[in-house]
Write an enzyme that holds these catalytic residues in place. Structure first.
Site, PDB file in Angstrom:
ATOM      1  N   ASP A  24      21.491  15.071 -44.721  1.00  0.00           N
ATOM      2  CA  ASP A  24      21.000  13.919 -43.864  1.00  0.00           C
ATOM      3  C   ASP A  24      22.320  13.202 -43.342  1.00  0.00           C
ATOM      4  O   ASP A  24      23.576  13.078 -43.772  1.00  0.00           O
ATOM      5  CB  ASP A  24      20.874  12.888 -44.955  1.00  0.00           C
ATOM      6  CG  ASP A  24      20.598  11.414 -44.666  1.00  0.00           C
ATOM      7  OD1 ASP A  24      19.654  11.061 -43.700  1.00  0.00           O
ATOM      8  OD2 ASP A  24      21.327  10.444 -45.019  1.00  0.00           O
ATOM      9  N   MET A  67      22.419   8.157 -47.550  1.00  0.00           N
ATOM     10  CA  MET A  67      23.969   7.936 -47.839  1.00  0.00           C
ATOM     11  C   MET A  67      24.149   7.617 -49.134  1.00  0.00           C
ATOM     12  O   MET A  67      25.274   7.858 -49.680  1.00  0.00           O
ATOM     13  CB  MET A  67      24.522   6.885 -46.830  1.00  0.00           C
ATOM     14  CG  MET A  67      24.116   5.425 -46.928  1.00  0.00           C
ATOM     15  SD  MET A  67      25.113   4.429 -45.915  1.00  0.00           S
ATOM     16  CE  MET A  67      23.952   3.345 -45.160  1.00  0.00           C
ATOM     17  N   GLY A  79      18.098  -2.229 -49.799  1.00  0.00           N
ATOM     18  CA  GLY A  79      17.724  -1.054 -49.040  1.00  0.00           C
ATOM     19  C   GLY A  79      16.691  -0.081 -49.492  1.00  0.00           C
ATOM     20  O   GLY A  79      15.841   0.487 -48.919  1.00  0.00           O
ATOM     21  N   GLY A  91      18.295  10.054 -33.597  1.00  0.00           N
ATOM     22  CA  GLY A  91      19.296  10.527 -32.865  1.00  0.00           C
ATOM     23  C   GLY A  91      20.484   9.605 -32.345  1.00  0.00           C
ATOM     24  O   GLY A  91      21.190   9.988 -31.509  1.00  0.00           O
ATOM     25  N   HIS A 140       0.863  -1.341   0.112  1.00  0.00           N
ATOM     26  CA  HIS A 140       0.112   0.114   0.068  1.00  0.00           C
ATOM     27  C   HIS A 140       0.804   1.363   0.219  1.00  0.00           C
ATOM     28  O   HIS A 140       0.384   2.362   0.641  1.00  0.00           O
ATOM     29  CB  HIS A 140      -0.775   0.181   1.345  1.00  0.00           C
ATOM     30  CG  HIS A 140      -1.605  -1.348   1.500  1.00  0.00           C
ATOM     31  ND1 HIS A 140      -1.585  -2.183   2.192  1.00  0.00           N
ATOM     32  CD2 HIS A 140      -2.845  -1.697   0.717  1.00  0.00           C
ATOM     33  CE1 HIS A 140      -2.515  -3.110   2.022  1.00  0.00           C
ATOM     34  NE2 HIS A 140      -3.293  -2.828   1.024  1.00  0.00           N
TER      35      HIS A 140
END
Ligand SMILES: *[C@@H]1O[C@H](CO)[C@@H](O)[C@H](O)[C@H]1NC(C)=O
Length: 509
Positions: free
Chosen positions: A487, A426, A417, A333, A151
């Site tokens: 990019d 790329m 890809g 990121g 609790h």
């Protein structure tokens, strides 16, 4: 398992009226005897006790068991053992016995014996808070709380954060310490059911790590884990913690625990294979045999190649933050971290292994290394690129073959890809460079001049991705209004080509 449940307000015992209503409802559907299973808290004992008396006055056959299997307290004063997650095992055993036709008194006798053969201890990295209120206790970032209730009440001991293995060992030591008044007696050879219970805020990943630690720790003491239950059985809101329950079992008890139920919150116990029959850790072998063949003994690595690889690795490591920043705007990121991981893997490999002079073998080994260690789609794409590029170099090693290799690598990347030049990936850098490198097919070609031009083209192409709409890869999920930077994959590819050039220009010491 259960015929009825009475819920009170959050962390509060239900009122006598609610309990009585539940007893009457269960009676109405034909129960001949009713067992109240109550966790040992004062409010619950009072309210359930009163409801029991009133129900008996109405002619119902009602019994009550109070469960207290808390192993937190080393000395028992006024506050007795609390009822914790082990109570769920009591629900299971009582339900199974009733289903098998056992009488009320027999069930009471048996579940009390079971309750005496178990213990539970909780640990948490955080308190919890009743909706709308402050957290129930304070805990520093690097602390954990041992021996808490369900609790939100604080525990009996506070510890510094440490590894799951050490936390679990501390818990099991505490629970089984014979000098503690609330311990569970375990001897080598004892069979137990282990219950690993989420107190609310843990992921399955974390829960499984704790379960693994508990299994290893108990087995190292010679305890036989007959069954393991891992899941959210009794939670305390969002508390980021876990409780361990140990119950000594024999075959008869195991049978009751294994018996079928339709209760959705019950997850079937797992039979834990004994340690000898279990493969503890499955991972890539340190040194696959195939790779050995890639490195004929005694072959020396060309010093210039080594400078090239060093240059590429250093460049990628120095770009980690910049690439991560670029990627944060367009993707998740981690572009810089992924490339840095590749660089570290190559550096580690360079210090550990004599690398081949044969360029085709070198590319094939680098491909394997990246496929194994780099991760992400970049890892797969560079792996594909290098694997395909290695093929033309098996036959020839002249300058023209390197141009063919570049084209073969790009072709493989495009095939698998799904991107093409102009898609903001790329490939934009690589294709621009490849166009210049075709000049290598001229027998009078000057490698350094051509490479220099190829790198410049690649860098210009990377820069121009700033103005491209993303059609493939990470950024295609993002509205192009948010894309103002080049990019990161294209920038990385151009930087790798520049690093190759600098590596070739460097003088070996
Ligand atoms: C329940 O707690 C009380 C004290 O509040 C204690 O006297 C009693 O022994 C406990 N019961 C069980 C079953 O642990």
């Amino acid at each position: 398992m259960l015929t009825g449940v009475v819920a009170g307000p959050v962390f509060t015992s239900p009122a006598v009226g609610s309990i009585l209503a539940a007893i009457r409802a269960v009676r109405e559907v034909g129960a001949v005897g009713i067992l109240l299973i109550v966790k040992n808290y004062t409010g619950d004992r009072l309210n359930f006790g009163l409801a029991l008396e009133q129900a008996r006055a109405e002619g119902a056959t009602v019994e009550m068991v109070v469960i207290g299997e808390d192993s937190a307290f080393t000395t028992l004063k006024k506050a007795g053992r609390r009822g914790l997650c082990g109570t769920v095992l009591i629900h299971k055993v009582a339900g199974a016995l009733a289903e098998k036709g056992a009488g009320l008194n027999e069930i009471v006798r048996k579940v009390l014996a079971v309750a005496g053969a178990m213990g539970t201890l909780g640990v948490s990295l955080s308190p919890c808070s009743v909706p709308g209120s402050r957290p129930t206790f304070q805990l520093a970032d690097d602390e954990l709380e041992l021996g808490l209730g369900i609790h939100g009440e604080a525990g009996v001991r506070r510890m510094k954060i440490t590894t799951a293995d050490k936390i679990v060992k501390t818990m099991l030591d505490h629970m089984t310490n014979p000098s503690s008044a609330s311990h569970v007696t375990l001897r080598p050879g004892t069979s137990v059911v282990l219950m690993v219970n989420n107190l609310g805020g843990l992921s399955y990943l974390e829960l499984s790590i704790v379960a693994g630690s508990a299994v290893r720790c108990l087995e190292s003491r010679g305890i036989h884990i007959a069954r393991a239950l891992v899941g959210s059985f009794m939670t305390a809101l969002e508390m980021a913690g876990v409780s361990l329950t140990l119950l000594r079992v024999d075959d008869e008890l195991l049978n009751l625990i294994d018996s079928e139920t339709t209760a959705i919150a019950w997850s079937q116990p797992t039979k834990v294979p004994v340690s000898g029959q279990r493969r503890e850790r499955i991972g890539p072998k340190e040194c696959p045999e195939e790779e050995e063949q890639c490195f004929p003994a005694g072959v020396q690595f060309s010093p210039q190649m080594r400078l090239v690889l060093d240059s590429v690795c250093n460049t990628l490591l120095s770009l980690q933050e910049k690439l991560n920043d670029l990627d944060r705007a367009a993707g998740d990121g981690d572009c810089g971290s992924t490339h840095a991981r590749a660089a570290r893997a190559i550096q580690e490999w360079l210090t550990a292994t004599p690398a081949p002079v044969d360029p085709s073998k070198l590319l094939c080994v680098l491909a394997k290394l990246l496929l194994e260690k780099m991760g992400g789609s970049s890892g797969a794409l560079y792996g594909l690129f290098l694997t395909a590029a290695a093929q033309p170099l098996r036959l020839d090693n002249d300058l023209a073959a390197w141009s063919v290799a570049m084209d073969a690598g790009i072709e493989a990347m495009m095939r698998y890809g799904g991107a093409a030049p102009g898609d903001r990936t790329m490939l934009d850098s690589l294709c621009a460079a490849a166009e210049e490198l075709r000049a290598l097919k001229n027998p009078k070609a000057n490698l350094m001049q051509i490479l220099d031009k190829a790198v410049e083209r690649a860098e210009a192409a990377a820069e121009s991705t700033r103005n491209m709409k993303a059609a493939a890869g990470r950024a295609s999920y993002i509205s192009s209004a948010h894309l103002e930077e080049p990019d990161p994959g294209a920038v990385a590819a151009a930087a790798i080509l520049r690093a190759v050039l600098e590596g070739l220009q460097a003088k070996a010491e």
